[in-house]
Design an enzyme around this catalytic site. Structure first.
Site, PDB file in Angstrom:
ATOM      1  N   LEU A   1       0.851  -1.182   0.000  1.00 14.25           N
ATOM      2  CA  LEU A   1       0.000   0.000   0.000  1.00 14.25           C
ATOM      3  C   LEU A   1       0.885   1.230   0.000  1.00 14.25           C
ATOM      4  CD1 LEU A   1      -2.587  -1.158   2.698  1.00 14.25           C
ATOM      5  CD2 LEU A   1      -3.066  -0.836   0.265  1.00 14.25           C
TER       6      LEU A   1
ATOM      7  N   GLN B   1       7.871  -4.731  -4.157  1.00  7.12           N
ATOM      8  CA  GLN B   1       7.050  -4.541  -5.350  1.00  7.12           C
ATOM      9  C   GLN B   1       7.613  -3.414  -6.209  1.00  7.12           C
ATOM     10  OE1 GLN B   1       3.026  -2.653  -5.629  1.00  7.12           O
ATOM     11  NE2 GLN B   1       2.337  -4.731  -6.087  1.00  7.12           N
TER      12      GLN B   1
ATOM     13  N   CYS C   1      -2.213  -1.119 -10.392  1.00 12.78           N
ATOM     14  CA  CYS C   1      -2.498   0.202  -9.837  1.00 12.78           C
ATOM     15  C   CYS C   1      -3.350   1.016 -10.811  1.00 12.78           C
ATOM     16  CB  CYS C   1      -1.199   0.946  -9.544  1.00 12.78           C
ATOM     17  SG  CYS C   1      -1.470   2.602  -8.842  1.00 12.78           S
TER      18      CYS C   1
ATOM     19  N   LYS D   1       0.904  -8.680  -9.461  1.00  6.87           N
ATOM     20  CA  LYS D   1      -0.385  -8.271  -8.904  1.00  6.87           C
ATOM     21  C   LYS D   1      -1.113  -7.457  -9.962  1.00  6.87           C
ATOM     22  CE  LYS D   1      -2.458  -6.272  -4.709  1.00  6.87           C
ATOM     23  NZ  LYS D   1      -3.436  -5.348  -5.287  1.00  6.87           N
TER      24      LYS D   1
ATOM     25  N   HIS E   1      -6.750  -8.706  -8.028  1.00  6.00           N
ATOM     26  CA  HIS E   1      -7.760  -7.820  -7.449  1.00  6.00           C
ATOM     27  C   HIS E   1      -8.999  -7.933  -8.333  1.00  6.00           C
ATOM     28  CE1 HIS E   1      -8.722  -3.599  -5.650  1.00  6.00           C
ATOM     29  NE2 HIS E   1      -9.828  -4.269  -5.923  1.00  6.00           N
TER      30      HIS E   1
ATOM     31  N   ASN F   1      -7.697 -10.985  -3.996  1.00  5.94           N
ATOM     32  CA  ASN F   1      -7.588  -9.659  -3.403  1.00  5.94           C
ATOM     33  C   ASN F   1      -8.843  -8.863  -3.754  1.00  5.94           C
ATOM     34  OD1 ASN F   1      -5.905  -6.633  -4.152  1.00  5.94           O
ATOM     35  ND2 ASN F   1      -6.223  -7.395  -2.107  1.00  5.94           N
TER      36      ASN F   1
ATOM     37  N   ASP G   1     -11.968  -6.733  -1.183  1.00  7.40           N
ATOM     38  CA  ASP G   1     -13.033  -6.962  -0.209  1.00  7.40           C
ATOM     39  C   ASP G   1     -12.689  -8.044   0.815  1.00  7.40           C
ATOM     40  OD1 ASP G   1     -14.486  -5.005  -1.464  1.00  7.40           O
ATOM     41  OD2 ASP G   1     -15.838  -6.375  -2.519  1.00  7.40           O
TER      42      ASP G   1
ATOM     43  N   SER H   1      -5.869  -5.732   2.068  1.00  4.17           N
ATOM     44  CA  SER H   1      -5.400  -4.422   1.622  1.00  4.17           C
ATOM     45  C   SER H   1      -5.925  -3.315   2.520  1.00  4.17           C
ATOM     46  CB  SER H   1      -5.811  -4.189   0.168  1.00  4.17           C
ATOM     47  OG  SER H   1      -5.175  -5.116  -0.689  1.00  4.17           O
TER      48      SER H   1
END
Length: 331
Positions: free
Chosen positions: A29, A82, A112, A151, A181, A212, A214, A236
């Site tokens: 994050l 990352q 992202c 990711k 995600h 990933n 929720d 997250s």
């Protein structure tokens, strides 16, 4: 959680040649997962894979000293650094420096959604450029001996959900784990995560798939694992002001028992440690960053709004500590 799922998740998570004794990961994050935050997560989740904030590979190539966001404590393994960029050669060089710093795996950010990242060809914009995405994975795999992971998201928008082919190409290029995600880039963080697509990706890949989106409670993690067949979950935004979550889920998956949630006093005590450690690590800049963390910790009890308002304006570690200690004493 069904016995079949518990049995499936009981062995350690194998990411290439790296064995992780937890199926719950802490997401990278930006502006959050520095060494101070990771230390708090590690306190409650001793076995989980942690991630640094994402590092710009091109920018890294122009500096002599490693940025502080790449600093890895020898005690915080397993740890992944990352990276993000759209240039395979720069990412390969950055990956080598990350391994020298102590990374157990290299994670490539292809998810992202932020404009300043996607406009430069990084993050989720790579979903629209699978050829470059493949070249990136190939370059990083060639550059380092540690496992390379990715990711990403399910697609650019509702009309461009291309994750099945995209993920298969990444696996063929050498990626040894995919964290997905369950939202498109257009969604950002709005609307429910599409766990159904995580399940579809799991069916077509042979490498681990981490769910990933929720994952905000033990119940959500179990439901997601049941629904998707994923090999693990990544927490997250639900860990903001709540570094206990990864450990709570990990404990349940291993034992079937729920940990008692931290009391308000325990949460505020954790906030105090966070504040003080940020001050020690970053000085005045740490105090500035601590303000947002304090607002995340302080909620759900009488007087929280007033305390939150005062904490978001603190000018010193002493001021913040006094406010938190007074609140703890009043409970």
């Amino acid at each position: 959680m069904s016995e079949s799922v518990r049995s499936r998740l009981s062995p350690p998570l194998a990411i290439g040649n790296v064995v992780v004794h937890s199926r719950v990961l802490q997401s990278p994050l930006s502006g959050v997962t520095d060494r101070v935050f990771r230390r708090l997560v590690r306190r409650y989740a001793p076995d989980s894979m942690l991630y640094t904030e994402m590092v710009h590979a091109t920018r890294l190539s122009h500096v002599k000293d490693l940025p502080r966001i790449m600093e890895v404590d020898p005690k915080e393994h397993p740890i992944s650094i990352q990276l993000f960029d759209c240039r395979p050669d720069f990412l390969g060089e950055a990956a080598q420096r990350a391994v020298q710093e102590g990374a157990d795996t290299i994670d490539i950010n292809m998810g992202c959604p932020v404009n300043k990242i996607t406009k430069k060809g990084g993050g989720s914009s790579l979903l629209r450029d699978p050829q470059t995405a493949v070249a990136i994975v190939q370059a990083v795999v060639k550059a380092v001996e540690v496992p390379v992971t990715v990711k990403t998201r399910i697609g650019w928008d509702e009309h461009e959900i291309n994750i099945l082919e995209f993920a298969q190409r990444l696996e063929e290029a050498g990626a040894q784990m995919i964290t997905l995600h369950g939202r498109t880039r257009a969604q950002g963080y709005a609307g429910p995560a599409r766990w159904d697509w995580i399940g579809k990706v799991k069916q077509v890949l042979s490498i681990p798939v981490i769910a990933n989106g929720d994952i905000n409670s033990v119940e959500a993690a179990v439901q997601c694992l049941d629904q998707t067949g994923a090999d693990g979950v990544m927490c997250s935004r639900a860990t903001l002001g709540y570094p206990f979550l990864v450990g709570e889920i990990d404990h349940f998956l291993k034992t079937g028992q729920r940990l008692d949630p931290p009391s308000v006093k325990e949460r505020l005590s954790c906030a105090q440690v966070h504040l003080q450690d940020l001050w020690v690590y970053k000085g005045d800049r740490g105090i500035q960053q601590a303000r947002k963390h304090m607002t995340w910790y302080v909620k759900g009890f009488e007087g929280a709004a007033d305390l939150r308002d005062r904490l978001c304006r603190i000018q010193s570690v002493e001021e913040g500590t006094q406010l938190l200690q007074a609140a703890i004493a009043a409970l």
